[in-house]
Design a protein around this motif. Structure first.
Motif, PDB file in Angstrom:
ATOM      1  N   GLU A 147     106.955  34.354  18.423  1.00 20.15           N
ATOM      2  CA  GLU A 147     108.079  34.420  19.352  1.00 20.15           C
ATOM      3  C   GLU A 147     108.919  33.165  19.219  1.00 20.15           C
ATOM      4  OE1 GLU A 147     106.184  34.652  23.195  1.00 20.15           O
ATOM      5  OE2 GLU A 147     105.935  32.477  23.331  1.00 20.15           O
ATOM      6  N   THR A 148     110.128  33.231  19.769  1.00 19.30           N
ATOM      7  CA  THR A 148     110.983  32.054  19.885  1.00 19.30           C
ATOM      8  C   THR A 148     111.139  31.754  21.374  1.00 19.30           C
ATOM      9  OG1 THR A 148     112.181  32.500  17.835  1.00 19.30           O
ATOM     10  CG2 THR A 148     113.248  31.057  19.440  1.00 19.30           C
ATOM     11  N   GLU A 185     103.441  29.021  29.144  1.00 20.88           N
ATOM     12  CA  GLU A 185     104.851  28.636  29.119  1.00 20.88           C
ATOM     13  C   GLU A 185     105.201  27.774  30.334  1.00 20.88           C
ATOM     14  OE1 GLU A 185     106.948  32.318  29.136  1.00 20.88           O
ATOM     15  OE2 GLU A 185     106.302  32.900  27.124  1.00 20.88           O
ATOM     16  N   LEU A 186     106.170  26.896  30.150  1.00 23.83           N
ATOM     17  CA  LEU A 186     106.710  26.102  31.247  1.00 23.83           C
ATOM     18  C   LEU A 186     108.168  26.493  31.437  1.00 23.83           C
ATOM     19  CD1 LEU A 186     105.262  22.576  30.304  1.00 23.83           C
ATOM     20  CD2 LEU A 186     104.263  24.293  31.840  1.00 23.83           C
ATOM     21  N   ASN A 190     114.186  33.959  29.673  1.00 21.74           N
ATOM     22  CA  ASN A 190     114.151  35.262  29.010  1.00 21.74           C
ATOM     23  C   ASN A 190     115.456  36.006  29.256  1.00 21.74           C
ATOM     24  OD1 ASN A 190     111.409  36.236  27.727  1.00 21.74           O
ATOM     25  ND2 ASN A 190     110.884  34.887  29.442  1.00 21.74           N
ATOM     26  N   ASN A 191     116.156  36.331  28.160  1.00 19.53           N
ATOM     27  CA  ASN A 191     117.413  37.070  28.243  1.00 19.53           C
ATOM     28  C   ASN A 191     117.608  37.843  26.943  1.00 19.53           C
ATOM     29  OD1 ASN A 191     118.267  35.126  26.368  1.00 19.53           O
ATOM     30  ND2 ASN A 191     119.246  33.853  27.955  1.00 19.53           N
ATOM     31  N   TYR A 194     116.775  35.294  23.978  1.00 20.11           N
ATOM     32  CA  TYR A 194     115.428  34.738  23.870  1.00 20.11           C
ATOM     33  C   TYR A 194     114.449  35.612  24.643  1.00 20.11           C
ATOM     34  CZ  TYR A 194     117.909  30.660  22.149  1.00 20.11           C
ATOM     35  OH  TYR A 194     118.707  29.827  21.423  1.00 20.11           O
ATOM     36  N   ARG A 195     113.376  35.994  23.990  1.00 22.61           N
ATOM     37  CA  ARG A 195     112.391  36.853  24.615  1.00 22.61           C
ATOM     38  C   ARG A 195     110.995  36.354  24.250  1.00 22.61           C
ATOM     39  NH1 ARG A 195     112.889  39.497  28.802  1.00 22.61           N
ATOM     40  NH2 ARG A 195     114.938  40.072  28.016  1.00 22.61           N
ATOM     41  N   THR A 196     110.195  36.077  25.279  1.00 26.39           N
ATOM     42  CA  THR A 196     108.821  35.615  25.056  1.00 26.39           C
ATOM     43  C   THR A 196     107.837  36.567  25.724  1.00 26.39           C
ATOM     44  OG1 THR A 196     108.797  34.224  27.039  1.00 26.39           O
ATOM     45  CG2 THR A 196     109.554  33.198  24.987  1.00 26.39           C
ATOM     46  N   LEU A 197     106.559  36.359  25.462  1.00 26.83           N
ATOM     47  CA  LEU A 197     105.524  37.205  26.047  1.00 26.83           C
ATOM     48  C   LEU A 197     105.560  37.140  27.566  1.00 26.83           C
ATOM     49  CD1 LEU A 197     103.112  39.049  25.346  1.00 26.83           C
ATOM     50  CD2 LEU A 197     101.664  37.002  25.392  1.00 26.83           C
TER      51      LEU A 197
END
Length: 266
Positions: A147-148, A185-186, A190-191, A194-197
């Protein structure tokens, strides 16, 4: 403990504690323990002062895997690394003599910085933006781009560190008998870009985690190692994995990790 007689005491020289500490040192000598001034020749390293002192003792003595670490608390603050209290000196000696203790092996996190410098952590390693601006990290699991991330930073914790900073960011509490690392994560953003777990995840001891910092001008993160901070300019990459050499600690047989967790949080 019968073959471990060289004891090194790690503590702050605070006037209000010196009398009790000196009494403990004298008691150790009376019971045929050799108190040494050089931690490199000790096979028992005793920290006095709580969890923070324990983390410092392990770090300052280079995460030795060939000795036992013992934690002694000095107040009534609940502790996860200290099985003894400074006022219970006789109990410590009795426990060691009568084999009322067990040896536990705690996983140690190994971090390589820009493929040059490496260091170890017992609790966690965090990487955070040093300015009021998010930064971008490409996250790799082994050789897979996972992920980024964009946000304030990331936290990588050991099982014993899972009850510390990791728990405060809603990470899971992990049994230290499971050799693994946890990634949390800190304040992730997310949009559509950018999308993370969006949740913590756990990697086995055979995995390698790599964080590559996107060089966009915010390249001076603060790297936290347990209860210390490391400031290095222009960091590009960090690699994480479990060390092959855990540290060994002692615990009372009737005081398991989960009993400590229950006392501390429930």
């Amino acid at each position: 403990m019968s073959d471990r007689r060289n004891v090194y005491f790690f503590y702050k020289k605070e006037d209000e504690l010196l009398e009790k500490i000196n009494s403990l040192i004298e008691l150790a000598r009376e019971n045929e323990f050799r108190v040494v001034e050089d931690h490199t020749i000790a096979n028992v390293i005793v920290s006095i002062g709580g969890d923070g002192a324990f983390l410092q003792a392990v770090r300052k003595t280079n995460f030795r895997s060939d000795c036992l670490y013992v934690g002694i608390g000095v107040d009534h603050t609940l502790s996860l690394y200290c099985d003894f209290h400074l006022d219970d000196r006789e109990k410590m000696i009795q426990a060691m003599k009568e084999s009322q203790i067990e040896v536990r092996r705690y996983p140690v996190l190994e971090v390589k910085l820009d493929e040059t410098t490496s260091f170890k952590c017992l609790n966690e390693c965090s990487i955070r933006s040093s300015i009021i601006k998010t930064f971008v990290i490409d996250v790799y699991i082994d050789d897979l781009h996972f992920e980024t991330f964009r946000g304030d930073g990331m936290l990588i914790a050991t099982p014993t560190g899972s009850t510390a900073y990791n728990k405060s960011v809603n990470g899971a509490v992990v049994d230290p008998m499971l050799p693994c690392i946890q990634v949390s994560e800190l304040a992730s953003l997310n949009n559509n870009l950018y999308r993370t777990l969006g949740s913590s995840f756990i990697l086995s001891d055979t995995r390698k985690l790599t964080l590559k910092i996107v060089q966009d001008g915010n390249d001076y993160p603060v790297i936290g190692m347990d209860n210390e901070a490391l400031s290095i300019r222009n960091v590009k990459q960090l690699e994480y994995g479990l060390s092959e050499l855990p540290i060994k600690t002692v615990k009372l047989k009737d005081n398991s990790y989960w009993e400590k967790v229950k006392r501390t949080f429930l």
